[in-house]
Design an enzyme around this catalytic site. Structure first.
Site, short mmCIF file in Angstrom:
data_model
loop_
_atom_site.label_atom_id
_atom_site.label_comp_id
_atom_site.label_asym_id
_atom_site.label_seq_id
_atom_site.Cartn_x
_atom_site.Cartn_y
_atom_site.Cartn_z
NE ARG A 66 -3.25 13.75 11.61
CZ ARG A 66 -4.10 13.11 10.70
NH1 ARG A 66 -4.69 13.89 10.18
NH2 ARG A 66 -3.78 12.22 11.07
CG HIS A 90 -1.66 -2.91 -1.70
ND1 HIS A 90 -2.93 -1.34 -1.99
CD2 HIS A 90 -2.10 -2.94 -0.06
CE1 HIS A 90 -3.22 -1.01 -0.67
NE2 HIS A 90 -2.71 -1.88 0.49
CD GLU A 92 -2.01 -0.18 -4.42
OE1 GLU A 92 -1.27 0.53 -3.83
OE2 GLU A 92 -2.93 -0.73 -3.69
N GLY A 145 1.62 6.59 13.36
CA GLY A 145 -0.04 5.67 14.62
C GLY A 145 0.68 4.61 15.17
NE ARG A 146 -4.30 1.56 15.13
CZ ARG A 146 -5.37 2.10 15.02
NH1 ARG A 146 -5.94 1.38 16.45
NH2 ARG A 146 -5.50 2.19 14.05
CB ILE A 147 1.64 0.67 11.10
CG1 ILE A 147 0.26 -0.73 11.00
CG2 ILE A 147 2.87 0.04 10.21
CD1 ILE A 147 -0.61 -0.20 10.29
CB ILE A 207 3.43 0.15 3.97
CG1 ILE A 207 5.10 0.68 4.97
CG2 ILE A 207 5.24 -0.72 3.29
CD1 ILE A 207 4.82 -0.23 6.47
CB ALA A 208 1.63 4.99 4.09
NE ARG A 209 -4.81 2.88 1.44
CZ ARG A 209 -5.02 1.66 2.24
NH1 ARG A 209 -3.85 1.47 2.38
NH2 ARG A 209 -6.27 0.85 2.64
C1 GLV Z 1 -4.08 -1.69 3.66
O1 GLV Z 1 -3.68 -1.39 3.08
C2 GLV Z 1 -4.66 -1.76 4.73
O2 GLV Z 1 -5.28 -0.43 4.60
O3 GLV Z 1 -5.39 -2.22 5.90
#
Ligand code: GLV
Length: 332
Positions: A182, A290, A272, A159-161, A241-243
């Protein structure tokens, strides 16, 4: 507008005073003290009579809460991820959900790279050694880490990130960038971030550094577990850095201890703010709480965007970043 006629909202987690003031100009605002996190039952109680709520990714908005909070019309998340929302249930209940995309993209990509660098170059592990007074002499292989420039960067979730991380890798560090997603990007976007689409198996096998930036969905649960780690290079670095929940944290801790991959950098965790105890006991992992989007300007922009969504929807019936715009159409 008199005070009494203003809609009532809840700010479910403490925000900056500037954000609160902006909201107070339009709403009767109930705030949450700094450091306080409501339990699901307390959240339901606080939401009685409220038209809107400003949430973080930590407050779950699901069918049970919606049934118990019939006056609620909008939940504005000050996160880009919104796996805390049951959007289908929100649409059925006629409750709009909004998130906070775009304003955090570059900041979060910066942090993805910071975590990658810290992990590959063993920054925190070597700092712990120094602080413990163990640095008695220099040696040629002291905390020798993995090369970053010129290596292969793998990105899962484009995606964007993901694209912003790809640009940093390709343009800044001369990395070969591979990605899996995807859906495949169009040619112009692939050219912009110099990234090549590959299967997930090829991504796992080829990446020297694998960064996870896909949204959490039930299908994405444990996208990286023991079987996937086994397909990675033993010298590889993994960055999440996702979830939490996208990585099987117990399997990762085992793999790190057994050096089946070299190192990991984790900003998000299953369950978390609890962290799997085995992760706390392996040296080759960098752990952060996070904070990928945590610069003051970006966190301010995220909170202001959430506030502006509340204001736009409850005063004008429109939203800046709606997740289920069908609710807006149905209400007009
Ligand atoms: C941080 O994890 C967000 O989804 O902005």
């Amino acid at each position: 507008m008199t005070g009494a006629s203003k809609p009532a909202i809840l700010i479910a987690r403490a925000v900056f005073p500037e954000v609160e003031s902006r909201l107070r100009a339009h709403f009767e605002v109930e705030t949450t003290p700094a450091g306080m996190v409501w339990s699901p039952d307390e959240l339901v109680q606080r939401l009685q009579g409220k038209s809107g709520v400003l949430t973080t990714g930590g407050e779950r908005i699901d069918a049970g809460l919606l049934a118990a909070c019939p006056t609620l019309r909008i939940a504005a998340n000050l996160a880009v991820g919104y796996n805390n929302f049951d959007l289908a249930a929100m649409s059925v209940a006629g409750v709009l959900g909004t998130n906070a995309p775009d304003v955090l993209t570059e900041t979060t990509a910066d942090f993805g790279f910071a975590l990658l660098m810290a992990t590959a170059r063993r920054v925190t592990e070597s700092e712990r050694f120094l602080r413990a007074g163990q640095w008695n002499q220099w040696s040629l292989d002291l905390f020798a880490g993995a090369e970053v420039h010129g290596t292969t960067l793998g990105i899962l979730g484009m995606g964007r990130i993901g694209r912003a991380i790809a640009r940093r890798g390709a343009h800044g560090f001369g990395m070969q960038v591979l990605y899996h997603n995807r859906s495949r990007l169009d040619e112009a976007s692939e050219a912009d971030c110099r990234a090549r689409y590959v299967s997930k198996a090829e991504l796992l096998a080829q990446a020297d550094h694998l960064v996870l930036v896909l949204p959490y969905t039930p299908e994405a649960h444990h996208s990286i577990g023991a079987a996937e780690i086994a397909q990675m290079k033993p010298s590889a670095t993994l960055v999440n850095i996702a979830r939490g929940g996208i990585v099987d944290d117990a399997a990762l801790a085992r793999a790190l201890r057994e050096r089946r991959i070299a190192a990991a950098g984790l900003d998000v965790f299953e369950g978390e703010p609890r962290v799997h105890p085995d992760l706390l006991n392996v040296p080759n992992v960098v752990l952060t709480p996070h904070i990928a989007s945590a610069t003051l300007p970006t966190r301010m922009a995220m909170a202001m965007l959430a506030a502006d969504n509340l204001i736009a929807y409850l005063t004008e019936g429109r939203a800046l970043t709606p997740l289920n715009p069908d609710v807006i159409k149905a209400a007009t």
